[in-house]
Design a protein around this motif. Structure first.
Motif, mmCIF file in Angstrom:
data_model
loop_
_atom_site.group_PDB
_atom_site.id
_atom_site.type_symbol
_atom_site.label_atom_id
_atom_site.label_comp_id
_atom_site.label_asym_id
_atom_site.label_seq_id
_atom_site.Cartn_x
_atom_site.Cartn_y
_atom_site.Cartn_z
ATOM 1 N N ALA A 48 38.509 26.757 42.011
ATOM 2 C CA ALA A 48 37.616 27.069 40.892
ATOM 3 C C ALA A 48 36.248 26.445 41.154
ATOM 4 C CB ALA A 48 38.197 26.522 39.597
ATOM 5 N N SER A 49 35.272 27.278 41.186
ATOM 6 C CA SER A 49 33.923 26.833 41.540
ATOM 7 C C SER A 49 33.284 26.035 40.397
ATOM 8 C CB SER A 49 33.097 28.079 41.827
ATOM 9 O OG SER A 49 31.939 27.735 42.490
ATOM 10 N N THR A 50 32.764 24.859 40.706
ATOM 11 C CA THR A 50 32.133 24.037 39.671
ATOM 12 C C THR A 50 30.754 23.560 40.124
ATOM 13 O OG1 THR A 50 33.355 22.130 40.515
ATOM 14 C CG2 THR A 50 34.274 23.258 38.583
ATOM 15 N N LEU B 25 36.216 32.152 32.542
ATOM 16 C CA LEU B 25 36.740 32.312 33.910
ATOM 17 C C LEU B 25 37.431 31.025 34.368
ATOM 18 C CD1 LEU B 25 36.957 33.991 36.550
ATOM 19 C CD2 LEU B 25 34.731 33.092 37.200
ATOM 20 N N LYS B 26 36.784 29.880 34.096
ATOM 21 C CA LYS B 26 37.385 28.600 34.523
ATOM 22 C C LYS B 26 38.750 28.420 33.871
ATOM 23 C CE LYS B 26 35.550 28.023 37.224
ATOM 24 N NZ LYS B 26 34.403 28.612 37.858
ATOM 25 N N LEU B 27 38.799 28.682 32.542
ATOM 26 C CA LEU B 27 40.067 28.438 31.844
ATOM 27 C C LEU B 27 41.162 29.367 32.362
ATOM 28 C CD1 LEU B 27 41.340 26.734 29.561
ATOM 29 C CD2 LEU B 27 40.968 28.667 28.052
ATOM 30 N N THR C 61 21.166 37.433 47.316
ATOM 31 C CA THR C 61 22.628 37.323 47.267
ATOM 32 C C THR C 61 22.947 35.870 46.947
ATOM 33 O OG1 THR C 61 22.633 37.009 49.648
ATOM 34 C CG2 THR C 61 23.211 39.201 48.859
ATOM 35 N N ILE C 62 23.934 35.677 46.098
ATOM 36 C CA ILE C 62 24.323 34.307 45.731
ATOM 37 C C ILE C 62 25.785 34.140 46.112
ATOM 38 C CG2 ILE C 62 24.436 32.584 43.893
ATOM 39 C CD1 ILE C 62 22.507 34.310 42.278
ATOM 40 N N SER C 63 26.067 33.109 46.881
ATOM 41 C CA SER C 63 27.453 32.914 47.318
ATOM 42 C C SER C 63 27.679 31.465 47.709
ATOM 43 C CB SER C 63 27.736 33.826 48.516
ATOM 44 O OG SER C 63 29.013 33.567 49.034
ATOM 45 N N GLN C 64 28.726 30.864 47.174
ATOM 46 C CA GLN C 64 29.075 29.504 47.596
ATOM 47 C C GLN C 64 29.438 29.521 49.075
ATOM 48 O OE1 GLN C 64 30.983 26.340 48.987
ATOM 49 N NE2 GLN C 64 32.422 27.968 48.510
ATOM 50 N N SER C 65 30.398 30.382 49.418
ATOM 51 C CA SER C 65 30.968 30.361 50.770
ATOM 52 C C SER C 65 30.076 31.031 51.805
ATOM 53 C CB SER C 65 32.307 31.092 50.756
ATOM 54 O OG SER C 65 32.102 32.452 50.369
ATOM 55 N N GLY C 66 29.297 32.002 51.359
ATOM 56 C CA GLY C 66 28.501 32.785 52.315
ATOM 57 C C GLY C 66 29.345 33.766 53.094
ATOM 58 N N GLU C 67 30.607 33.908 52.730
ATOM 59 C CA GLU C 67 31.495 34.800 53.470
ATOM 60 C C GLU C 67 32.131 35.865 52.579
ATOM 61 O OE1 GLU C 67 31.523 34.756 56.584
ATOM 62 O OE2 GLU C 67 30.811 32.744 57.087
ATOM 63 N N THR C 68 31.800 35.895 51.301
ATOM 64 C CA THR C 68 32.441 36.845 50.392
ATOM 65 C C THR C 68 32.168 38.274 50.858
ATOM 66 O OG1 THR C 68 32.282 35.267 48.628
ATOM 67 C CG2 THR C 68 32.562 37.558 47.969
ATOM 68 N N ALA C 69 33.244 38.982 51.201
ATOM 69 C CA ALA C 69 33.089 40.284 51.866
ATOM 70 C C ALA C 69 32.311 41.272 51.002
ATOM 71 C CB ALA C 69 34.467 40.837 52.219
ATOM 72 N N SER D 160 37.759 31.601 49.678
ATOM 73 C CA SER D 160 36.773 32.363 50.433
ATOM 74 C C SER D 160 37.321 33.782 50.542
ATOM 75 C CB SER D 160 36.633 31.700 51.799
ATOM 76 O OG SER D 160 35.608 32.275 52.516
ATOM 77 N N VAL D 161 36.707 34.701 49.801
ATOM 78 C CA VAL D 161 37.324 36.027 49.652
ATOM 79 C C VAL D 161 36.752 36.964 50.707
ATOM 80 C CG1 VAL D 161 37.894 37.854 48.018
ATOM 81 C CG2 VAL D 161 37.605 35.530 47.210
ATOM 82 N N THR D 162 37.406 36.967 51.854
ATOM 83 C CA THR D 162 36.827 37.647 53.011
ATOM 84 C C THR D 162 37.325 39.081 53.193
ATOM 85 O OG1 THR D 162 38.487 36.509 54.314
ATOM 86 C CG2 THR D 162 36.289 35.551 54.304
ATOM 87 N N ALA E 176 26.236 39.433 43.576
ATOM 88 C CA ALA E 176 27.104 38.252 43.680
ATOM 89 C C ALA E 176 28.462 38.590 43.056
ATOM 90 C CB ALA E 176 26.468 37.063 42.961
ATOM 91 N N CYS E 177 29.408 37.689 43.205
ATOM 92 C CA CYS E 177 30.747 37.898 42.631
ATOM 93 C C CYS E 177 31.171 36.653 41.847
ATOM 94 C CB CYS E 177 31.778 38.093 43.740
ATOM 95 S SG CYS E 177 31.450 39.493 44.780
ATOM 96 N N GLY E 178 32.042 36.867 40.883
ATOM 97 C CA GLY E 178 32.700 35.757 40.180
ATOM 98 C C GLY E 178 31.707 34.789 39.557
ATOM 99 N N THR E 179 31.949 33.526 39.808
ATOM 100 C CA THR E 179 31.085 32.476 39.270
ATOM 101 C C THR E 179 29.633 32.675 39.707
ATOM 102 O OG1 THR E 179 32.823 30.850 39.023
ATOM 103 C CG2 THR E 179 30.649 29.987 39.507
ATOM 104 N N SER E 180 29.453 33.065 40.951
ATOM 105 C CA SER E 180 28.085 33.259 41.460
ATOM 106 C C SER E 180 27.384 34.375 40.693
ATOM 107 C CB SER E 180 28.123 33.594 42.956
ATOM 108 O OG SER E 180 28.776 32.574 43.646
HETATM 109 C C1 F6R Z 1 35.650 31.218 40.442
HETATM 110 C C2 F6R Z 1 35.293 31.412 41.831
HETATM 111 C C3 F6R Z 1 35.065 32.800 42.300
HETATM 112 C C4 F6R Z 1 33.880 32.845 43.273
HETATM 113 C C5 F6R Z 1 33.748 34.249 43.872
HETATM 114 C C6 F6R Z 1 32.526 34.361 44.764
HETATM 115 O O1 F6R Z 1 35.810 29.875 40.136
HETATM 116 O O2 F6R Z 1 35.197 30.490 42.587
HETATM 117 O O3 F6R Z 1 34.874 33.673 41.239
HETATM 118 O O4 F6R Z 1 32.729 32.477 42.582
HETATM 119 O O5 F6R Z 1 34.891 34.550 44.603
HETATM 120 O O6 F6R Z 1 32.572 33.447 45.808
HETATM 121 P P1 F6R Z 1 31.282 33.020 46.596
HETATM 122 O O7 F6R Z 1 30.391 32.301 45.673
HETATM 123 O O8 F6R Z 1 31.786 32.159 47.717
HETATM 124 O O9 F6R Z 1 30.636 34.279 47.096
#
Ligand code: F6R
Length: 607
Positions: free
Chosen positions: A400-402, A484-486, A345-353, A603-605, A299-303
């Motif tokens: 910012a993911s919450t 990370l949030k701050l 795999t953990i992802s909010q967007s499901g598209e993180t490259a 969405s970091v594609t 996973a990346c970032g918050t995930s």
């Molecule tokens: C931080 C944030 C990012 C995402 C990261 C992964 O607030 O939103 O760190 O968590 O880019 O994104 P997902 O979860 O979509 O794979």
């Protein structure tokens, strides 16, 4: 990251394209542009800055069009500028692109040798020139696109127009998301469903290598070998994609306050009184994971932070080895041969490259059972996985993911409970966790009520340059998430350390100007973190503590934020809420753009 919307319709399409761009804003961007057909020619309007400014420039009262492509750009190659904004043109060809053309330097050199002059610093411009050259050689628009994509390496979603084929829009997907939206006498392409939800609820999720050919009454999808393929049209609930602030000042604020409801939606129908319902991960999952010996999470970032919490849960409650890697790192390691592995795999967007390519890498180099914990149904990561558990947080628009984080942890808790059942762990432990999970929304609700306390802390942070977050054990990933949030929304430097690491270096930073936020659990780490806090206080560092216990004696200068107490394994989920709101109010006091922090994309594609 870059967003694409385009299409063709019997009605005026420009307001649809502009609204689509507005709905793609959340992805993060620095410039925007539109190419549209008008009086038999194609016009381009571009702008560095916001979509609203582009809309003014477009003069929507005067301009009308039935066909166009539009784009929000998040700079990768070339500075944010009007020139580098998409669409890019080469005579008759107009292109918008999301992704990175990895061999663009090589292609550029070849094209330059043929006398082509480049007017931008982007990697995208090569695509427009290549298609143009093929059409000049007499190839149809469609054939020229197929021949061009054979030459491209990297990730790309494209929207393309040809002035000489003025009824058609072509969309291409390869490792960057693109959907086809089908309407009555109108058809569209877009980076996501949300961009088009005001105009249609019928979507085709294109696969890698597919090309969509659309005019206003027909769509055809072909594979990379130019053969027509049958595709499934999905009906989605467009109401779920509301972009209304519902009385809040920012999406981030709205999403933080939605967390109790989001957790309820996440567990809804998935728990019995004592444990998880069978089959919530899809048919065959429980059988597939019954003899796993390893769990690998990517996973990346918050995930990534939610994954690190599951790592603790896995070791403590399952006794199964769990390893967590960043998506951007995992695929560059030599694959280690392991026994039966569950790859999550953990992802909010499901598209993180980075996460998506790690998943593909893991499938290529091993034989894992793949599970996606994801917030977006039919996203690339879900489609690439054997099993999916949707987090059901609803669309998350604030960069910012919450609520995605809190529901990921909820979903991971459902995974924990399911694995505990499948692996025969104590029913009484499962029952206790289930009860606590059901009570989580109530605790979150209570934690959200103390906004005055969070504002007070934020007032003491917003003029600082640097902050330190401390946690131990399960709470260290939460401290990292708080930092990370701050940093992402207030631009204040924030670092997180396990409390015990303080004396190994970071203590040198402590003085009266370095606020420290420390997570104080009611578990075996209490005494040690208390000592760490004392070490900071002795050096005049101002400490704010967060935890389920009453006021401690140590926090003389800062203050203590008391949160509801639940099972130790779930308390970290509650303790993230004060940090989200402290970050939010700090950003408000600083006056930064909370929902669209600089340089970031939702969405970091691209990798
Ligand atoms: C931080 C944030 C990012 C995402 C990261 C992964 O607030 O939103 O760190 O968590 O880019 O994104 P997902 O979860 O979509 O794979």
């Amino acid at each position: 990251m870059c967003g694409i919307v385009g299409g063709t319709s019997e009605r005026n399409i420009l307001p649809i394209l502009v609204e689509g761009l507005r709905r793609l804003e959340y992805r993060g961007y620095d410039s925007a542009g539109v190419a549209f057909k008008k009086n038999g020619t194609i016009s381009i309007t571009k702008n560095k800055g916001r979509v609203e400014q582009l809309a003014k420039k477009l003069n929507l009262k005067e301009n009308q069009s039935n066909l166009g492509i539009a784009h929000t750009r998040w700079a990768t190659h070339g500075i944010p500028s009007e020139k580098n904004a998409h669409p890019h043109a080469s005579k008759n060809i107009f292109v918008v692109h999301n992704g990175i053309i990895e061999n663009h330097n090589e292609l550029k050199a070849q094209l330059k040798a043929e006398g082509i002059r480049f007017s931008t610093q982007t990697d995208t411009e090569v695509i427009a020139h290549l298609i143009k050259i093929y059409t000049e050689k007499g190839q149809s628009f469609e054939k020229a696109v197929f021949n061009t994509i054979k030459k491209l390496k990297g990730a790309y979603a494209l929207g393309i127009l040809d002035k000489n084929d003025p009824e058609q829009v072509i969309g291409v997907r390869n490792q960057s998301p693109l959907v086809l939206g089908k309407g009555f006498q109108e058809n569209f392409i877009a980076s996501d469903v949300m961009a088009l939800s005001p105009v249609t609820n019928k979507f085709v999720y294109l696969d890698d290598g597919q090309v969509a050919l659309l005019n206003h009454h027909k769509t055809v999808v072909k594979n990379a070998s130019n053969q027509t393929v049958r595709v499934k049209t999905h009906e989605v609930d467009s109401n779920a994609y509301t972009t209304d602030l519902q009385g809040h000042n920012h999406f981030m604020e709205k999403e933080i306050f939605e967390q109790p409801a989001a957790v309820k939606d996440s567990i809804e129908g998935r728990l019995t009184k004592n444990e998880t319902q069978e089959g919530i991960f899809g048919a065959g999952f429980e059988n597939a994971v019954k003899d796993i010996t390893n769990i690998q999470i990517v996973a990346c970032g918050t995930s990534f932070h939610s994954a690190r919490i599951f790592e603790f849960w896995s070791h403590k409650f399952l006794g199964i080895n769990c390893r967590v890697d960043y998506g951007s790192e995992y695929q560059y390691q030599e694959p280690v041969k392991t026994d039966k592995t569950l790859l999550v795999t953990i992802s909010q967007s499901g598209e993180t490259a980075d996460t998506l390519s790690s998943l593909k890498f893991a499938k290529k180099t091993g034989n894992p059972i793949s599970l996606a914990i994801c917030n977006v149904a039919n996203s690339s990561i879900c489609r690439e996985s054997d099993f999916t558990l949707l987090t059901n947080a609803g669309p998350e628009i604030g960069v910012a993911s919450t609520k995605a984080f809190v529901t990921q942890l909820t979903a991971l808790n459902l995974l924990l409970l399911t694995l505990m059942r499948v692996h025969g762990c104590l029913p009484s432990a499962r029952k206790r966790i289930t009860k606590a999970l059901n009570e989580l929304p109530k605790h979150l609700e209570k934690t959200l009520k103390q906004t005055d306390v969070y504002k007070k802390v934020a007032k003491q942070l917003f003029k600082k340059n640097s902050t330190l977050f401390l946690g131990r054990g399960l709470y260290f990933p939460i401290a990292r998430e708080g930092a990370l949030k701050l940093k992402e929304i207030s631009y204040i430097h924030a670092e997180a350390y396990p409390g015990g690491e303080l004396k190994h270096g970071p203590l040198a930073l402590i003085d009266k100007d370095m606020p420290v936020i420390a997570l104080v659990p009611d578990n075996e780490h209490l005494d040690k973190i208390t000592s760490n806090i004392a070490e900071v206080a002795a050096r005049k560092g101002k400490v704010f503590t967060i935890g389920p216990l009453g006021k401690t004696k140590i926090t003389k200068e800062g203050g203590h934020i008391k949160i509801p107490k639940t099972l130790d394994l779930l308390n970290p989920i509650i303790s993230v809420v004060p940090m989200q709101l402290i970050a939010y109010y700090t950003a408000l006091f600083k006056g930064t753009d909370v929902d669209k922090p600089r340089n970031l994309a939702k969405s970091v594609t691209v990798e």
